[in-house]
Design a protein around this motif. Structure first.
Motif, mmCIF file in Angstrom:
data_model
loop_
_atom_site.group_PDB
_atom_site.id
_atom_site.type_symbol
_atom_site.label_atom_id
_atom_site.label_comp_id
_atom_site.label_asym_id
_atom_site.label_seq_id
_atom_site.Cartn_x
_atom_site.Cartn_y
_atom_site.Cartn_z
ATOM 1 N N ALA A 2 13.201 2.517 -3.772
ATOM 2 C CA ALA A 2 13.153 1.496 -4.820
ATOM 3 C C ALA A 2 11.901 1.733 -5.652
ATOM 4 N N HIS A 3 12.023 2.654 -6.591
ATOM 5 C CA HIS A 3 10.917 2.953 -7.512
ATOM 6 C C HIS A 3 11.525 3.556 -8.766
ATOM 7 N N PRO A 4 11.113 3.058 -9.944
ATOM 8 C CA PRO A 4 11.788 3.498 -11.170
ATOM 9 C C PRO A 4 11.370 4.879 -11.691
ATOM 10 N N SER A 31 6.742 9.637 -9.439
ATOM 11 C CA SER A 31 5.822 8.826 -8.626
ATOM 12 C C SER A 31 5.665 9.428 -7.234
ATOM 13 N N PHE A 32 4.661 8.942 -6.517
ATOM 14 C CA PHE A 32 4.479 9.391 -5.138
ATOM 15 C C PHE A 32 5.636 8.899 -4.270
ATOM 16 N N ASN A 33 6.149 7.738 -4.604
ATOM 17 C CA ASN A 33 7.309 7.230 -3.856
ATOM 18 C C ASN A 33 8.474 8.210 -3.903
ATOM 19 N N HIS A 34 8.681 8.835 -5.054
ATOM 20 C CA HIS A 34 9.783 9.800 -5.148
ATOM 21 C C HIS A 34 9.462 11.100 -4.428
ATOM 22 N N PRO A 65 7.095 0.852 -3.074
ATOM 23 C CA PRO A 65 5.696 0.462 -3.248
ATOM 24 C C PRO A 65 5.505 -1.020 -2.919
ATOM 25 N N ASN A 66 4.281 -1.376 -2.626
ATOM 26 C CA ASN A 66 3.913 -2.786 -2.468
ATOM 27 C C ASN A 66 3.755 -3.372 -3.863
ATOM 28 N N TRP A 67 4.638 -4.277 -4.223
ATOM 29 C CA TRP A 67 4.537 -4.961 -5.525
ATOM 30 C C TRP A 67 4.385 -6.458 -5.255
ATOM 31 N N TRP A 68 3.214 -6.968 -5.510
ATOM 32 C CA TRP A 68 2.924 -8.381 -5.259
ATOM 33 C C TRP A 68 3.146 -8.751 -3.788
ATOM 34 N N GLY A 69 2.810 -7.813 -2.898
ATOM 35 C CA GLY A 69 2.988 -8.083 -1.469
ATOM 36 C C GLY A 69 4.450 -8.085 -1.051
ATOM 37 N N GLN A 70 5.329 -7.614 -1.933
ATOM 38 C CA GLN A 70 6.773 -7.678 -1.669
ATOM 39 C C GLN A 70 7.442 -6.367 -2.073
ATOM 40 N N ASN A 110 5.715 2.724 2.840
ATOM 41 C CA ASN A 110 5.184 1.938 1.722
ATOM 42 C C ASN A 110 3.976 2.625 1.109
ATOM 43 N N THR A 111 3.764 2.341 -0.171
ATOM 44 C CA THR A 111 2.549 2.785 -0.840
ATOM 45 C C THR A 111 1.831 1.552 -1.368
ATOM 46 N N SER A 112 0.500 1.663 -1.466
ATOM 47 C CA SER A 112 -0.277 0.497 -1.877
ATOM 48 C C SER A 112 -1.605 0.954 -2.460
ATOM 49 N N ASN A 113 -2.192 0.063 -3.236
ATOM 50 C CA ASN A 113 -3.520 0.361 -3.789
ATOM 51 C C ASN A 113 -4.616 -0.489 -3.154
ATOM 52 N N THR A 114 -4.268 -1.195 -2.096
ATOM 53 C CA THR A 114 -5.249 -2.067 -1.442
ATOM 54 C C THR A 114 -5.738 -1.429 -0.149
ATOM 55 N N PRO A 115 -7.051 -1.322 0.039
ATOM 56 C CA PRO A 115 -7.560 -0.784 1.309
ATOM 57 C C PRO A 115 -7.110 -1.662 2.489
HETATM 58 C C1 LIG Z 1 4.342 -4.893 -10.451
HETATM 59 C C2 LIG Z 1 3.294 -4.285 -9.553
HETATM 60 C C3 LIG Z 1 2.744 -5.061 -8.531
HETATM 61 C C4 LIG Z 1 1.825 -4.501 -7.650
HETATM 62 N N1 LIG Z 1 1.324 -5.264 -6.626
HETATM 63 C C5 LIG Z 1 0.521 -4.695 -5.695
HETATM 64 C C6 LIG Z 1 0.080 -5.433 -4.558
HETATM 65 O O1 LIG Z 1 0.401 -6.603 -4.374
HETATM 66 N N2 LIG Z 1 -0.717 -4.801 -3.661
HETATM 67 C C7 LIG Z 1 -1.096 -3.494 -3.816
HETATM 68 O O2 LIG Z 1 -1.807 -2.970 -2.978
HETATM 69 N N3 LIG Z 1 -0.700 -2.776 -4.891
HETATM 70 C C8 LIG Z 1 0.111 -3.340 -5.830
HETATM 71 N N4 LIG Z 1 0.550 -2.609 -6.890
HETATM 72 C C9 LIG Z 1 0.186 -1.175 -6.966
HETATM 73 C C10 LIG Z 1 1.290 -0.318 -6.366
HETATM 74 O O3 LIG Z 1 1.487 -0.604 -5.004
HETATM 75 C C11 LIG Z 1 0.949 1.153 -6.551
HETATM 76 O O4 LIG Z 1 0.903 1.401 -7.924
HETATM 77 C C12 LIG Z 1 1.976 2.067 -5.914
HETATM 78 O O5 LIG Z 1 2.028 1.844 -4.535
HETATM 79 C C13 LIG Z 1 1.582 3.503 -6.178
HETATM 80 O O6 LIG Z 1 2.633 4.372 -5.788
HETATM 81 P P1 LIG Z 1 3.407 5.202 -6.900
HETATM 82 O O7 LIG Z 1 2.423 6.158 -7.500
HETATM 83 O O8 LIG Z 1 4.514 5.893 -6.180
HETATM 84 O O9 LIG Z 1 3.901 4.189 -7.914
HETATM 85 C C14 LIG Z 1 1.436 -3.148 -7.811
HETATM 86 C C15 LIG Z 1 1.969 -2.398 -8.870
HETATM 87 C C16 LIG Z 1 2.890 -2.952 -9.722
HETATM 88 C C17 LIG Z 1 3.478 -2.108 -10.836
#
Ligand SMILES: Cc1cc2nc3c(=O)[nH]c(=O)nc-3n(C[C@H](O)[C@H](O)[C@H](O)COP(=O)(O)O)c2cc1C
Length: 196
Positions: free
Chosen positions: A8-10, A14-17, A81-86, A130-135
């Protein structure tokens, strides 16, 4: 083994892909039968209508296909990816429409839905990448890692899937090509371990 893989990544660069491609390649190498789904490319419609909510039925071919697959597979791998914790909304809609009563779980006769259901899925093992930007420290202390509860307790336990392994790659922002390469190798190892 028959294994369903959902990404589920557009954005295909991306790294998800990259994770999705790595997972599919590893499963094919291990000679599994893979049902791979890129929800955005398939244009999976996440909207559960009132009628579908009421009677569970749909004429949406994709939803029917996903329901048939999820009923028979023994493995499931979800990447998002983690988007808004969801999960992204498209995947939330996938849960709403595919993991329906009678397909993924059922309640005992006479249970109004407030009891504990029986899981119906045959899936023995589910992996979530999952991928995330939060430590990690901040994710746990500030946000409580809601995706852990969503996948393990709210979804998989409910549907009778008890072997669940979740791997979070972080932080994606600022990661180097070397780190990403190592994360993809780790992904391959995890897939090989659970789906040899
Ligand atoms: C709509 C949206 C919401 C996001 N919410 C979070 C979040 O709640 N926590 C977090 O750590 N990162 C959040 N991010 C960052 C993404 O998790 C991060 O860009 C993604 O995991 C990177 O992987 P990618 O390069 O494959 O997109 C959010 C990004 C987007 C676009």
């Amino acid at each position: 083994m028959e294994i369903m893989v959902i990404v589920a990544h557009p954005y295909e660069k991306s790294f998800n892909h990259a994770l999705y491609q790595t997972v599919i390649k590893s499963l094919h190498t291990n000679q599994h039968h893979v049902y791979a789904h890129h929800l955005y490319k398939e244009k999976f419609n996440p909207i559960l209508t009132g009628t579908e909510l009421a009677n569970g039925k749909t004429k949406d071919y994709l939803v029917i296909q996903h329901r048939e697959e999820i009923k028979k597979v023994e493995g499931l791998i979800i990447i998002h990816p983690n988007w808004w914790g969801q999960p992204p909304a498209i995947l939330k809609g996938w849960m709403d429409r595919v993991l329906r009563s009678g397909i993924a779980y059922e309640f005992d006769e006479g249970d109004d839905g407030s009891g504990v259901p029986h899981g119906l899925l045959k899936i023995k093992t589910a992996l979530v990448f999952n991928t995330s930007n939060t430590p990690e420290k901040r994710e746990i202390e500030v946000f409580g890692d809601p995706l852990e509860r969503i996948w393990k307790d709210c979804v998989f336990d409910f549907c009778g899937v008890y072997q669940v392994y979740r791997k979070i790659f972080r932080t994606i922002s600022g990661s180097t090509p070397e780190e990403r390469k190592a994360w993809l190798s780790e992904t391959k190892k995890i897939v090989n371990e659970f789906f040899p």
